[in-house]
Motif scaffolding. Sequence first.
Motif: not given
Length: 589
Positions: A188-207
């Motif tokens: 990925h090369r840019d793993v950080k908290s701002s690149n981890i999105l959350l849906d309505d159920d607070k499930a993580a989505k890497l972006s």
Amino acid sequence: MVLINVVVYKLKKLNETRLDDDKSNNNNKLKRLSLSTEHSCRQFTFAEMQLATNDFDESMIIGKGGFGKVYKGIIDRVGVTMTVAIKRLDSKSKQGVDEFCTEISMLSKFRHSHLVSLFGYCNEGDEMMVVYEYVSGGNLAERLHKKACKYDQGQPLSWVERLRICIGAARALDYLHTGTGTRHRIIHRDVKSSNILLDDDKAAKLSDFGVSKIGPVDQACTHVSTDVKGSFGYFDPNYFMTRRLTRKSDVYSFGVVLLEVLCGRPAVDPTLGDNELGLVGWAQRSIKEGRLNKIIDPSLMGSCFRVMGQIMPKCLTAFVEICVKCLQGHPNERPTMAEVVVALETALALQHRGELFVVHKEEGVKSGKLLTFSRMLRNMLPVKTPVRSPEPFEKKERPKKWVLSGIHSNRDGKGEDTLKEAKVVDSSLKIFSLDGLKNATRNFSDDNVLGEGAFGKVFKGWVERETYVPSKVGSGIPVAVKKLDPDGLHGLEEWKAEVEFLGKLSHPNLVKLLGYCSQDDDLCLVYEFMPKGSLDDYILKQGLVKTLSWSMRVKVMVGIAKAIAFLHSTENQIIFRDLKTSNILLDQV
């Protein structure tokens, strides 16, 4: 003066030539991108993007990054109106065609419930945009660090919610590192908290895959030499010093995210003094000195179960151990993301186990009370339809794969359903004509039958490699065409279920569905061709076919286990329900 004018003229010509070359290279990249994503994502027009965002109205902006602004938009997808996120390249951005092509090519090939889904892109004139699913819950950084967070009435994430988010993001990285193919792995090369999105159920989505890199499979011996890219505070020091990028660089960055989750502060905080500026150094010193309670996010210290607030002591110990291992200086000393997933799931189990028994003190008497089991019951897998999705199948070196043979039901095929109801919304699948499939299979000749099951007969056919256009027998690449038998056990519902769901997930150990046919009274499914048959041929028909060695059998079992784990980890929580040796197909032995 004449000499200076000549030099300036030559430099100007060289610069123009370089710009022309760059423009030509960029155009070639974009043409290759269009060809490679023809069957997997939609290319939008600029007019469609204007309409979706109300001509890029400022009120539609939901975020900004190194690429440019991100807009909330409304698009029509096969007759269905849906909300999307549209990332528009800023001409002043440091990112450009390379990052644009990388992100689209990555996300168009890979599907996972913890990766943000790609719907399409726009490339028109100087405009470049990427269209994603809209993830409504913001990103992890906002939820951890912004005091005036607009989500959940500003309530901070609980410890259990944080653990589940970490597990989801870790599963996504493990999928990129090990589950996207056999020749290459994605860093990925840019793993950080701002690149981890959350849906309505607070499930993580890497972006955000703009700077991702394709690396070799055997990273125990090799690495990728590249310029350092990423975000300050998350850099792997070894990568920064040596320019050698490995999957363990992502592991280090993920370790920083784990510390953010525990401490509730950003990776770099310029408002603090030199000793506390960087999260990693400050946290590592505090852990080493035994001041662990000083670094825990204060919002987690309420609702006290034990001394550490919301966090059970054994869970805290396990979580900190994961952080420490991920942040080891030498890459070889760090765990794999698969090991991180297991460790985090263990930490979550320890948290639940600790919460089951709460020690109450009443009039000097201590008693343990068993809490409700609803938490555990919520995690049980519901019975759902197996799904899978596109992944290039012309690769020769692929793992052993298993095929999903459809959904069994009690229907007798004589209900009120008609073929007119066979409407499909998955635009990533190719629609074949019946005449085309007849041409590809010699009019469904019995000489081309590969097998027969509850659905009907499976025929060998041929299509063009790039376009999947049916071709004459022996021309192009082989495919498997499954034709519905009107008198078979399976009917319209099973056919519709496979077509509507397949194409949403991708894994190298799941067989790829290329497309379908619904014409006249015929229903067909077209899959990639698996040349070596099924596993039961090698197990139950010994003497008639080549015997599988023990090491090969173990490799097959590993592939099957990876596929099952992938299905179980998705947001649909898929149970296959028909796992048997005849449903395990091999592409090589």
